[in-house]
Write a protein that holds these residues in place. Structure first.
Motif, PDB file in Angstrom:
ATOM      1  N   SER B  69       0.808  -1.219   0.000  1.00  0.00           N
ATOM      2  CA  SER B  69       0.000   0.000   0.000  1.00  0.00           C
ATOM      3  C   SER B  69       0.840   1.267   0.000  1.00  0.00           C
ATOM      4  CB  SER B  69      -0.929   0.002   1.214  1.00  0.00           C
ATOM      5  OG  SER B  69      -0.162   0.028   2.402  1.00  0.00           O
ATOM      6  N   ASN B  77      -0.366  -1.379  -6.596  1.00  0.00           N
ATOM      7  CA  ASN B  77      -0.574  -1.626  -5.175  1.00  0.00           C
ATOM      8  C   ASN B  77      -1.506  -2.830  -5.033  1.00  0.00           C
ATOM      9  OD1 ASN B  77      -1.538  -1.672  -2.555  1.00  0.00           O
ATOM     10  ND2 ASN B  77      -2.204   0.460  -2.544  1.00  0.00           N
ATOM     11  N   ASP B  79      -1.953  -4.800  -2.486  1.00  0.00           N
ATOM     12  CA  ASP B  79      -2.632  -4.913  -1.191  1.00  0.00           C
ATOM     13  C   ASP B  79      -4.015  -4.287  -1.249  1.00  0.00           C
ATOM     14  OD1 ASP B  79      -0.878  -6.398   0.244  1.00  0.00           O
ATOM     15  OD2 ASP B  79      -0.079  -4.761   1.458  1.00  0.00           O
ATOM     16  N   ASP B  80      -4.099  -3.095  -1.839  1.00  0.00           N
ATOM     17  CA  ASP B  80      -5.374  -2.380  -1.903  1.00  0.00           C
ATOM     18  C   ASP B  80      -6.075  -2.545  -3.243  1.00  0.00           C
ATOM     19  OD1 ASP B  80      -5.154  -1.206   0.696  1.00  0.00           O
ATOM     20  OD2 ASP B  80      -3.606   0.085  -0.127  1.00  0.00           O
ATOM     21  N   TYR B  82      -5.258  -1.220  -6.120  1.00  0.00           N
ATOM     22  CA  TYR B  82      -5.295   0.032  -6.870  1.00  0.00           C
ATOM     23  C   TYR B  82      -4.055   0.198  -7.726  1.00  0.00           C
ATOM     24  CZ  TYR B  82      -9.219   2.066  -4.284  1.00  0.00           C
ATOM     25  OH  TYR B  82     -10.452   2.331  -3.768  1.00  0.00           O
ATOM     26  N   LEU B  84      -1.856   3.019  -8.363  1.00  0.00           N
ATOM     27  CA  LEU B  84      -1.710   4.309  -7.695  1.00  0.00           C
ATOM     28  C   LEU B  84      -1.662   5.439  -8.707  1.00  0.00           C
ATOM     29  CD1 LEU B  84       0.798   3.207  -4.957  1.00  0.00           C
ATOM     30  CD2 LEU B  84      -1.619   3.711  -4.688  1.00  0.00           C
ATOM     31  N   ASN B 104      -5.750   6.029  -9.453  1.00  0.00           N
ATOM     32  CA  ASN B 104      -6.328   5.156  -8.436  1.00  0.00           C
ATOM     33  C   ASN B 104      -7.374   4.198  -9.001  1.00  0.00           C
ATOM     34  OD1 ASN B 104      -4.669   6.116  -6.496  1.00  0.00           O
ATOM     35  ND2 ASN B 104      -6.248   7.027  -5.222  1.00  0.00           N
ATOM     36  N   VAL B 113      -5.733  -7.234   0.423  1.00  0.00           N
ATOM     37  CA  VAL B 113      -6.180  -6.734   1.729  1.00  0.00           C
ATOM     38  C   VAL B 113      -7.488  -5.963   1.578  1.00  0.00           C
ATOM     39  CG1 VAL B 113      -5.584  -5.283   3.707  1.00  0.00           C
ATOM     40  CG2 VAL B 113      -3.801  -6.603   2.541  1.00  0.00           C
ATOM     41  N   ASN B 114      -7.510  -5.052   0.616  1.00  0.00           N
ATOM     42  CA  ASN B 114      -8.705  -4.258   0.332  1.00  0.00           C
ATOM     43  C   ASN B 114      -8.962  -4.281  -1.163  1.00  0.00           C
ATOM     44  OD1 ASN B 114      -8.971  -3.115   3.093  1.00  0.00           O
ATOM     45  ND2 ASN B 114      -7.080  -2.042   2.551  1.00  0.00           N
ATOM     46  N   GLY B 117     -11.834   0.113  -1.896  1.00  0.00           N
ATOM     47  CA  GLY B 117     -12.065   0.846  -0.651  1.00  0.00           C
ATOM     48  C   GLY B 117     -12.678   0.056   0.472  1.00  0.00           C
ATOM     49  N   ALA B 118     -12.769  -1.253   0.351  1.00  0.00           N
ATOM     50  CA  ALA B 118     -13.340  -2.074   1.436  1.00  0.00           C
ATOM     51  C   ALA B 118     -12.462  -3.302   1.647  1.00  0.00           C
ATOM     52  CB  ALA B 118     -14.770  -2.487   1.099  1.00  0.00           C
ATOM     53  N   ALA B 119     -12.523  -3.853   2.858  1.00  0.00           N
ATOM     54  CA  ALA B 119     -11.711  -5.040   3.157  1.00  0.00           C
ATOM     55  C   ALA B 119     -12.186  -6.213   2.307  1.00  0.00           C
ATOM     56  CB  ALA B 119     -11.840  -5.383   4.638  1.00  0.00           C
TER      57      ALA B 119
END
Lengths: 410, 326
Positions: B69, B77, B79-80, B82, B84, B104, B113-114, B117-119
């Motif tokens: 992240s 990224n 993990d999220d 996205y 970036l 994004n 991980v996400n 914008g949500a887990a």
């Protein structure tokens, strides 16, 4: 005539009496000195008991040896950034796991609090590098929000830097007539800019028509600055803000101290110094992580994916680089960096699992030593990412995958 | 000692052989020369503390040093989920994704991980601790360990670059894989499907072979168990949705462009080889990294963990409705 009882006129006795008096005076004086010394010792002991700290590091730069491990601060989840307050009493840590907060600790590692950009969820934020200025304000680069958030020492949100020449409060003021410093304004890249005036009823009535995270807040469009995505945050001795950028282009941005007065910055019009482009050649970066400055005014930039540190003069002209390749002092993946008062450059090498230290006091750079190795025990690192020093010689190192801040000292 | 020398030799030969192969996005994943100094970026020949001569024990931890992240070394990224921010890449030779990927933008592979914008509610777990894959040479609904050990990022991706799409390994779980992609040119787009044909399904099938059913009518014909057992194999009792077929259902010619309109939201699903040659592939409905789709009611009743979203792209069974619109 008879002499008064207890008195004598015998010269020998008088002389003896005078000697006794002198002796008593000396003894009294000595006793007072001893009492004074005892009081000093007691005061120092009391002071140390209240605020234990190592003595300032007194070694000259030519006597160099690695620091030793003291203890670790736990209660953080995958930390990647660390900073120390100007008085050395507060440690700020940016974590990328869990709630992704900036957490505050005292020198002993006791938690004091935490904070995050207002009205953002953990999945919407990613604090990375952070730094404190001479006023104690905390500047935090957020990789998902693409801004530098600015807080006071307790984590109260003050303002944000949206671009090299644009602050959040300046942007809101441009969008809203009658903007006052007391008005509420919040930045969330994924939702917009929320604004709510402190008092005027007509503004509240107008804003109430728009849903937002705050009752009665108005939603303003997000501002998107080209080639802007701050990553590294540091301050130099003059109070200038040193940012690295990895979006659109890769460069270093130096914000003059004059632009960083009292917040909010409604007239944020700095003339930043910008140098570097994206690439692998001289004068180029691939994901510059942090920029720091030595006593000569030279910039040292950890050029992450190029595996080197690049050196620039005071005006931002490229000079040379070092650390690329193999051998003593070579760097694999340089990340956070710091220069201490004796012009020793500390570079966190995330992949080598070490902190590498260089003497940058002269014209050329000399490798001094490295410390740390991969592992899970005390004094071992598991992908370290950042470092900060205080004036007492303490080193704070973000030990990412061990989820802790390691504290070292000389 | 001989073993170490052998491994080091293999690594060196591999590095030389892969010199000049495609890179995902510049950076350290390829472009090596015969005298490269890049090896030490991740490896130690004699003092490594992790397998594959890595400087640390976890492949995942190494990968997210750049792809996590923080985005400290990459814009992808994972993990999220996205890509970036890019903020205009005019003339940037070393930020290839920038020109074609919005700021994004959610990654086509999802996040670990996400996501959006949500887990995540389900994901592959590449931390090297999970070894079993559903339908890995066994019946659907059963799991079996991977041939190459536990799951890591390197189970699917080749960090040294490959001729494969998104540096996917050319051997996955012991199976040869070659994923064909649309030519993106230098500026890559991580937000739009770039699969040129159904080979992306073969990549998934390397570990989940029992689900790779391509026979027409497999919804009512259970004779194909996806494992090559066409004569009533291990999955005699189950039917499976067909993949690697051209999309054609009802009046909706292409779920990429029409989708289901629910309120003001339009849902779409990506197909391989867009246009009239389109194909429904595994990744049309599933995200390979992880998803934050939420499951409720009957949709939450899976054989797996409660509420597990089975890597589906949309909430509940939105992926069914996009095409079938019942």
């Amino acid at each position: 005539m008879r002499e008064p009882e207890g008195m004598t006129t015998d010269p020998e006795e008088l002389q003896e009496e005078e000697k006794d008096k002198k002796k008593r005076r000396w003894l009294l004086l000595l006793l007072m000195l001893l009492l004074l010394l005892l009081a000093c010792v007691c005061w120092l002991a009391f002071r140390y008991a209240r605020q234990p700290e190592p003595l300032p590091e007194m070694l000259p730069v030519d006597v160099n040896y690695p620091p030793h491990y003291l203890f670790s601060i736990y209660g953080v989840d995958r930390p990647v950034g660390v900073a120390v307050s100007p008085d050395g009493e507060r440690i700020y840590v940016a974590e990328t796991g869990g709630e992704r907060l900036v957490k505050i600790f005292d020198r002993e590692g006791n938690p004091l609090g935490s904070f995050a950009p207002p009205h953002t969820t953990p999945a919407q934020r990613s604090p990375v590098y952070l730094a404190t200025d001479h006023l104690g304000r905390v500047f935090v680069a957020d990789r998902l929000q693409n801004v530098v958030f600015v807080y006071d020492e307790d984590g109260v949100f003050l303002d944000a830097i949206l671009g090299p020449e644009l602050s959040l409060s300046e942007y809101v003021a441009e969008q809203v007539d009658g903007f006052q410093p007391e008005d509420m304004f919040v930045f969330n890249w994924f939702e917009g800019v929320y604004y709510r005036p402190a008092s005027p009823e007509e503004e509240l009535a107008e804003a109430a028509e728009t849903a937002g995270p705050e009752e009665g807040a108005r939603l303003l469009p997000i501002v998107d600055i080209a080639k802007w995505g701050p990553l590294g945050v540091r301050f130099d001795g003059e109070g200038r803000l040193l940012l690295t950028n990895t979006s659109g282009d890769h460069y270093v941005c130096v914000v003059p101290v004059e632009a960083l007065g009292a917040t909010p910055w409604r007239d944020f019009n700095p003339i930043p110094v910008i140098f570097g482009t994206a690439g692998q050649g001289d004068g180029q970066f691939l994901f510059p992580n942090t920029a720091v400055i030595d006593s000569q005014g030279r910039f040292f930039v950890t050029d992450g994916n190029n595996g080197r540190v690049t050196v620039w003069d005071r005006e931002g002209n490229f000079l040379f680089y070092f650390g690329r390749g193999t051998g003593e002092g070579a760097i694999s993946l340089p990340r956070g960096a710091y220069v201490d008062e004796r012009d020793r450059l500390y570079v966190v090498d995330a992949v080598s699992q070490q902190v590498k230290v260089y003497d940058v006091s002269g014209e050329e750079v000399g490798f001094l030593f490295a410390f740390g190795e991969w592992g899970l025990d005390d004094g071992q690192f598991n992908y370290p990412n950042d470092i900060a020093l205080d004036e007492t010689g303490r080193l704070y190192i973000a030990d990412r995958e061990n989820s802790r801040i390691q504290v070292w000292s000389y | 000692m001989k073993k170490v020398f052998f491994v080091a030799s293999i690594v060196l030969i591999a590095a030389l052989l892969t010199a000049g192969l495609a890179s995902a996005n510049g950076g350290p994943h390829g472009g090596y020369t015969a005298t490269t100094d890049a090896c030490a970026g991740c490896h130690r020949a004699h003092t490594a503390t992790g397998p594959n001569l890595l400087t640390a024990s976890s492949t995942y931890d190494l990968c997210i040093s750049c792809h996590g992240s923080t985005g400290s070394g990459a814009n992808t990224n994972v993990d999220d989920g996205y890509y970036l921010s890019t903020r205009d890449d005019s003339g940037g030779d070393w930020n290839h994704g920038a020109a074609n990927t919005p700021d994004n933008a959610p990654l086509l592979g999802g996040g670990f991980v996400n996501y959006k914008g949500a887990a995540v509610t389900s994901s592959h777990v590449p931390s090297g601790t999970v070894a079993a894959a559903w339908g890995n040479g066994v019946a659907r609904g059963a799991t079996a360990n991977l041939a190459d050990g536990n799951l890591t990022c390197a189970s699917c991706h080749d960090p040294h670059g490959s001729n494969n799409y998104r540096i996917i390994n050319e051997t996955v779980n012991g199976t040869a894989v070659s994923v064909t992609q649309v030519d993106e040119g230098a500026a890559k787009d991580y937000n739009t499907e770039q699969w040129a044909d159904s080979s992306i399904s073969q990549f998934c099938a390397a570990c989940h072979g029992a689900y790779h059913v391509t026979r027409a009518g497999s919804g009512t014909d259970n004779s194909d168990d996806g494992l090559g057992n066409t004569d009533y194999g291990g999955d005699i009792s189950t039917f499976a949705h067909r993949v690697d077929m051209s999309y054609s259902y009802g009046g909706n010619s292409n779920p990429e462009t029409v989708g289901v309109i629910s309120g003001t939201t339009t849902y779409t699903l990506p197909l391989a080889a867009s246009g009239t040659n389109n194909l429904v592939v595994c990744t049309t409905c599933h995200l390979p990294h992880g998803t934050s789709a939420t499951m409720s009611g009957v949709a939450a009743s899976n054989p797996g963990p409660a509420g597990d979203s089975a890597l589906l792209r949309l909430d509940n069974r939105g992926v069914c409705e996009v095409c079938h619109q019942k």
